[in-house]
Design a protein around this motif. Structure first.
Motif, PDB file in Angstrom:
ATOM      1  N   ASP A  75       1.006  -1.313   0.158  1.00 16.52           N
ATOM      2  CA  ASP A  75       0.016  -0.081  -0.080  1.00 16.52           C
ATOM      3  C   ASP A  75       0.866   1.421  -0.010  1.00 16.52           C
ATOM      4  N   GLN A  76       2.050   1.327   0.862  1.00 18.63           N
ATOM      5  CA  GLN A  76       2.752   2.448   0.860  1.00 18.63           C
ATOM      6  C   GLN A  76       3.479   2.465  -0.570  1.00 18.63           C
ATOM      7  N   LEU A  77       4.022   1.460  -1.157  1.00 17.96           N
ATOM      8  CA  LEU A  77       4.431   1.584  -2.535  1.00 17.96           C
ATOM      9  C   LEU A  77       3.396   2.311  -3.526  1.00 17.96           C
ATOM     10  N   GLU A  78       2.385   1.742  -3.591  1.00 14.43           N
ATOM     11  CA  GLU A  78       1.298   2.512  -4.444  1.00 14.43           C
ATOM     12  C   GLU A  78       0.950   3.945  -4.130  1.00 14.43           C
ATOM     13  N   VAL A  79       0.795   4.195  -2.924  1.00 11.48           N
ATOM     14  CA  VAL A  79       0.809   5.607  -2.588  1.00 11.48           C
ATOM     15  C   VAL A  79       1.796   6.487  -3.049  1.00 11.48           C
ATOM     16  N   ILE A  80       2.895   6.112  -2.429  1.00 10.83           N
ATOM     17  CA  ILE A  80       3.975   6.943  -3.017  1.00 10.83           C
ATOM     18  C   ILE A  80       4.403   7.093  -4.658  1.00 10.83           C
ATOM     19  N   LEU A 112      16.643   9.142   0.937  1.00  9.08           N
ATOM     20  CA  LEU A 112      15.857   9.744   2.021  1.00  9.08           C
ATOM     21  C   LEU A 112      14.938   8.706   2.644  1.00  9.08           C
ATOM     22  N   PHE A 113      15.186   8.413   3.763  1.00  8.21           N
ATOM     23  CA  PHE A 113      14.622   7.505   4.616  1.00  8.21           C
ATOM     24  C   PHE A 113      13.259   7.960   5.101  1.00  8.21           C
ATOM     25  N   SER A 114      12.413   6.894   5.092  1.00  7.95           N
ATOM     26  CA  SER A 114      11.023   7.194   5.397  1.00  7.95           C
ATOM     27  C   SER A 114      10.867   6.135   6.754  1.00  7.95           C
ATOM     28  N   THR A 115      10.124   6.572   7.849  1.00 11.47           N
ATOM     29  CA  THR A 115       9.852   5.858   8.891  1.00 11.47           C
ATOM     30  C   THR A 115       8.642   6.132   9.721  1.00 11.47           C
ATOM     31  N   GLY A 116       7.816   5.246  10.080  1.00  7.09           N
ATOM     32  CA  GLY A 116       6.807   5.350  10.769  1.00  7.09           C
ATOM     33  C   GLY A 116       6.784   5.014  12.404  1.00  7.09           C
ATOM     34  N   ASP A 117       7.848   4.369  12.623  1.00  6.87           N
ATOM     35  CA  ASP A 117       8.259   3.735  13.950  1.00  6.87           C
ATOM     36  C   ASP A 117       9.143   4.562  14.892  1.00  6.87           C
ATOM     37  N   VAL A 118       9.306   3.950  15.917  1.00 13.49           N
ATOM     38  CA  VAL A 118      10.433   4.401  16.881  1.00 13.49           C
ATOM     39  C   VAL A 118      11.846   3.943  16.160  1.00 13.49           C
ATOM     40  N   LEU A 119      12.701   4.917  16.287  1.00 16.94           N
ATOM     41  CA  LEU A 119      13.748   4.531  15.681  1.00 16.94           C
ATOM     42  C   LEU A 119      14.822   3.717  16.534  1.00 16.94           C
ATOM     43  N   GLY A 120      15.099   2.469  15.816  1.00 16.00           N
ATOM     44  CA  GLY A 120      15.986   1.590  16.685  1.00 16.00           C
ATOM     45  C   GLY A 120      17.597   1.938  16.659  1.00 16.00           C
ATOM     46  N   PRO A 121      18.219   1.467  17.671  1.00 17.78           N
ATOM     47  CA  PRO A 121      19.681   1.668  17.844  1.00 17.78           C
ATOM     48  C   PRO A 121      20.534   1.818  16.444  1.00 17.78           C
ATOM     49  N   LYS A 122      20.228   1.019  15.302  1.00 19.01           N
ATOM     50  CA  LYS A 122      21.029   0.971  14.173  1.00 19.01           C
ATOM     51  C   LYS A 122      20.798   2.170  13.455  1.00 19.01           C
ATOM     52  N   PHE A 123      19.423   2.554  13.275  1.00 20.83           N
ATOM     53  CA  PHE A 123      19.009   3.704  12.545  1.00 20.83           C
ATOM     54  C   PHE A 123      19.259   5.177  13.482  1.00 20.83           C
ATOM     55  N   GLU A 124      19.449   4.996  14.819  1.00 19.07           N
ATOM     56  CA  GLU A 124      19.988   5.957  15.380  1.00 19.07           C
ATOM     57  C   GLU A 124      21.332   6.508  15.160  1.00 19.07           C
ATOM     58  N   TYR A 146       2.520  10.088   5.271  1.00 18.05           N
ATOM     59  CA  TYR A 146       3.160  11.234   4.509  1.00 18.05           C
ATOM     60  C   TYR A 146       2.058  12.455   4.138  1.00 18.05           C
ATOM     61  N   ASN A 147       2.579  13.523   4.337  1.00 19.51           N
ATOM     62  CA  ASN A 147       1.595  14.619   3.930  1.00 19.51           C
ATOM     63  C   ASN A 147       2.053  15.092   2.498  1.00 19.51           C
ATOM     64  N   LYS A 190       2.206  17.035   0.050  1.00 14.40           N
ATOM     65  CA  LYS A 190       2.835  18.205  -0.133  1.00 14.40           C
ATOM     66  C   LYS A 190       4.170  18.542   0.191  1.00 14.40           C
ATOM     67  N   CYS A 191       4.392  17.766   1.609  1.00 10.72           N
ATOM     68  CA  CYS A 191       5.431  17.736   2.482  1.00 10.72           C
ATOM     69  C   CYS A 191       6.690  16.830   1.530  1.00 10.72           C
ATOM     70  N   LEU A 192       6.004  15.805   1.040  1.00 10.68           N
ATOM     71  CA  LEU A 192       6.627  14.576   0.383  1.00 10.68           C
ATOM     72  C   LEU A 192       6.978  15.107  -0.926  1.00 10.68           C
ATOM     73  N   GLN A 193       6.216  15.817  -1.606  1.00 12.45           N
ATOM     74  CA  GLN A 193       6.816  16.468  -2.867  1.00 12.45           C
ATOM     75  C   GLN A 193       7.753  17.406  -2.767  1.00 12.45           C
ATOM     76  N   SER A 194       7.517  18.354  -1.576  1.00 18.85           N
ATOM     77  CA  SER A 194       8.426  19.342  -1.372  1.00 18.85           C
ATOM     78  C   SER A 194      10.012  18.901  -0.849  1.00 18.85           C
ATOM     79  N   LYS A 195       9.988  17.737  -0.058  1.00 14.81           N
ATOM     80  CA  LYS A 195      11.188  17.295   0.349  1.00 14.81           C
ATOM     81  C   LYS A 195      11.846  16.478  -0.845  1.00 14.81           C
ATOM     82  N   VAL A 196      11.192  15.792  -1.656  1.00 14.81           N
ATOM     83  CA  VAL A 196      11.727  15.240  -2.933  1.00 14.81           C
ATOM     84  C   VAL A 196      12.149  16.198  -3.723  1.00 14.81           C
ATOM     85  N   ARG A 197      11.530  17.265  -4.001  1.00 20.12           N
ATOM     86  CA  ARG A 197      12.087  18.283  -4.963  1.00 20.12           C
ATOM     87  C   ARG A 197      13.160  18.988  -4.361  1.00 20.12           C
ATOM     88  N   SER A 198      13.226  19.303  -3.258  1.00 16.96           N
ATOM     89  CA  SER A 198      14.368  20.047  -2.546  1.00 16.96           C
ATOM     90  C   SER A 198      15.589  19.224  -2.695  1.00 16.96           C
TER      91      SER A 198
END
Length: 146
Positions: free
Chosen positions: A31-36, A97-109, A124-125, A127-135
Protein backbone atom coordinates in the motif's frame (compact mmCIF):
# COMPACT_ATOMS: atom_id res chain seq x y z
CA UNK A 1 -8.15 -2.65 -3.46
CA UNK A 2 -9.99 0.38 -4.83
CA UNK A 3 -7.91 2.91 -6.76
CA UNK A 4 -6.47 5.74 -4.72
CA UNK A 5 -6.80 9.22 -6.15
CA UNK A 6 -4.64 12.11 -5.05
CA UNK A 7 -4.76 15.74 -5.84
CA UNK A 8 -1.04 16.10 -6.17
CA UNK A 9 0.54 19.27 -7.42
CA UNK A 10 2.44 18.87 -10.69
CA UNK A 11 5.99 20.06 -10.21
CA UNK A 12 7.10 20.13 -13.83
CA UNK A 13 5.93 23.68 -14.54
CA UNK A 14 7.41 25.08 -11.35
CA UNK A 15 10.59 22.99 -11.26
CA UNK A 16 11.52 21.70 -14.73
CA UNK A 17 15.04 20.78 -13.57
CA UNK A 18 13.74 17.94 -11.39
CA UNK A 19 11.06 16.53 -13.71
CA UNK A 20 11.85 13.10 -15.09
CA UNK A 21 14.44 12.20 -12.46
CA UNK A 22 14.61 8.53 -11.48
CA UNK A 23 13.51 7.64 -7.97
CA UNK A 24 13.82 4.22 -6.37
CA UNK A 25 11.14 3.66 -3.73
CA UNK A 26 11.75 0.80 -1.29
CA UNK A 27 9.08 -0.34 1.15
CA UNK A 28 7.85 -3.77 2.23
CA UNK A 29 4.26 -2.52 2.45
CA UNK A 30 2.50 -2.74 -0.92
CA UNK A 31 0.00 0.00 0.00
CA UNK A 32 2.84 2.41 0.81
CA UNK A 33 4.52 1.70 -2.54
CA UNK A 34 1.26 2.36 -4.39
CA UNK A 35 0.59 5.61 -2.51
CA UNK A 36 4.11 6.96 -3.08
CA UNK A 37 4.03 5.96 -6.73
CA UNK A 38 0.67 7.76 -7.17
CA UNK A 39 2.08 10.89 -5.54
CA UNK A 40 5.35 11.01 -7.50
CA UNK A 41 4.64 9.44 -10.90
CA UNK A 42 3.38 12.66 -12.54
CA UNK A 43 6.81 14.23 -12.28
CA UNK A 44 9.31 11.41 -11.85
CA UNK A 45 10.31 8.04 -13.24
CA UNK A 46 9.41 5.94 -10.18
CA UNK A 47 10.82 2.42 -9.75
CA UNK A 48 9.53 0.39 -6.80
CA UNK A 49 10.93 -2.53 -4.81
CA UNK A 50 8.99 -4.35 -2.10
CA UNK A 51 12.06 -5.62 -0.22
CA UNK A 52 15.54 -4.54 0.70
CA UNK A 53 17.01 -7.51 -1.15
CA UNK A 54 15.21 -6.54 -4.37
CA UNK A 55 16.45 -2.97 -3.93
CA UNK A 56 20.06 -4.14 -3.60
CA UNK A 57 19.72 -6.10 -6.84
CA UNK A 58 18.45 -2.96 -8.61
CA UNK A 59 21.20 -0.83 -7.09
CA UNK A 60 23.88 -3.24 -8.35
CA UNK A 61 22.73 -2.60 -11.95
CA UNK A 62 21.14 0.84 -12.01
CA UNK A 63 21.65 4.40 -10.86
CA UNK A 64 18.96 6.62 -9.37
CA UNK A 65 18.71 10.34 -8.69
CA UNK A 66 17.07 9.65 -5.32
CA UNK A 67 16.29 6.62 -3.16
CA UNK A 68 13.24 6.83 -0.89
CA UNK A 69 13.74 3.94 1.51
CA UNK A 70 11.73 2.63 4.44
CA UNK A 71 13.89 2.07 7.50
CA UNK A 72 12.14 -0.93 9.04
CA UNK A 73 11.73 -3.94 6.75
CA UNK A 74 12.15 -7.68 7.31
CA UNK A 75 15.50 -9.13 6.28
CA UNK A 76 17.52 -6.43 4.53
CA UNK A 77 16.38 -3.17 6.12
CA UNK A 78 16.98 0.47 5.24
CA UNK A 79 20.20 0.69 7.26
CA UNK A 80 21.55 -2.43 5.54
CA UNK A 81 20.83 -0.80 2.16
CA UNK A 82 22.49 2.42 3.32
CA UNK A 83 25.60 0.54 4.49
CA UNK A 84 25.79 -1.41 1.21
CA UNK A 85 25.60 1.83 -0.75
CA UNK A 86 28.29 3.42 1.45
CA UNK A 87 30.63 0.53 0.72
CA UNK A 88 29.77 -0.20 -2.92
CA UNK A 89 28.25 2.94 -4.47
CA UNK A 90 29.44 5.80 -2.24
CA UNK A 91 28.43 8.44 -4.81
CA UNK A 92 24.81 7.45 -4.12
CA UNK A 93 25.05 7.71 -0.32
CA UNK A 94 23.85 11.32 -0.16
CA UNK A 95 20.90 10.50 -2.43
CA UNK A 96 18.96 8.59 0.23
CA UNK A 97 15.74 9.84 1.81
CA UNK A 98 14.71 7.54 4.66
CA UNK A 99 11.08 7.12 5.61
CA UNK A 100 9.84 5.78 8.92
CA UNK A 101 6.69 5.51 10.93
CA UNK A 102 8.20 3.65 13.86
CA UNK A 103 10.34 4.37 16.85
CA UNK A 104 13.96 4.56 15.74
CA UNK A 105 16.09 1.54 16.59
CA UNK A 106 19.74 1.71 17.65
CA UNK A 107 21.04 0.90 14.13
CA UNK A 108 19.15 3.79 12.57
CA UNK A 109 19.90 6.16 15.46
CA UNK A 110 23.62 5.54 14.86
CA UNK A 111 23.30 6.37 11.15
CA UNK A 112 21.29 9.50 11.97
CA UNK A 113 23.87 10.62 14.51
CA UNK A 114 26.91 9.95 12.32
CA UNK A 115 25.75 10.73 8.78
CA UNK A 116 22.58 12.84 9.22
CA UNK A 117 20.74 11.56 6.13
CA UNK A 118 17.48 13.15 5.06
CA UNK A 119 14.33 11.54 6.44
CA UNK A 120 10.56 11.92 6.38
CA UNK A 121 7.93 10.58 8.74
CA UNK A 122 4.95 8.39 7.85
CA UNK A 123 2.11 8.92 7.31
CA UNK A 124 3.08 11.21 4.48
CA UNK A 125 1.71 14.66 3.95
CA UNK A 126 1.56 14.77 0.14
CA UNK A 127 2.85 18.32 -0.25
CA UNK A 128 5.57 17.74 2.34
CA UNK A 129 6.77 14.60 0.51
CA UNK A 130 6.76 16.37 -2.86
CA UNK A 131 8.59 19.35 -1.39
CA UNK A 132 11.23 17.23 0.33
CA UNK A 133 11.86 15.17 -2.83
CA UNK A 134 12.04 18.29 -5.00
CA UNK A 135 14.40 20.06 -2.56
CA UNK A 136 16.75 17.11 -2.39
CA UNK A 137 16.81 16.69 -6.15
CA UNK A 138 17.39 20.40 -6.68
CA UNK A 139 20.26 20.28 -4.22
CA UNK A 140 21.67 17.42 -6.28
CA UNK A 141 22.07 15.25 -3.23
CA UNK A 142 19.96 13.30 -0.79
CA UNK A 143 21.11 15.09 2.35
CA UNK A 144 19.14 18.00 3.70
CA UNK A 145 19.93 21.16 1.76
CA UNK A 146 21.73 23.75 3.87
Amino acid sequence: MAPIFFESVALEDQHPSVSGKRILVVDDEKDQLEVIQQILKKDFDVVTCNSGLAALEKLKRETFDLILCDVKMPGVDGVDIYNWIKNNRPEMTPKILFSTGDVLGPKFEKVMREDKPAHILKPYNIKCLQSKVRSLLEAGRGQEPS
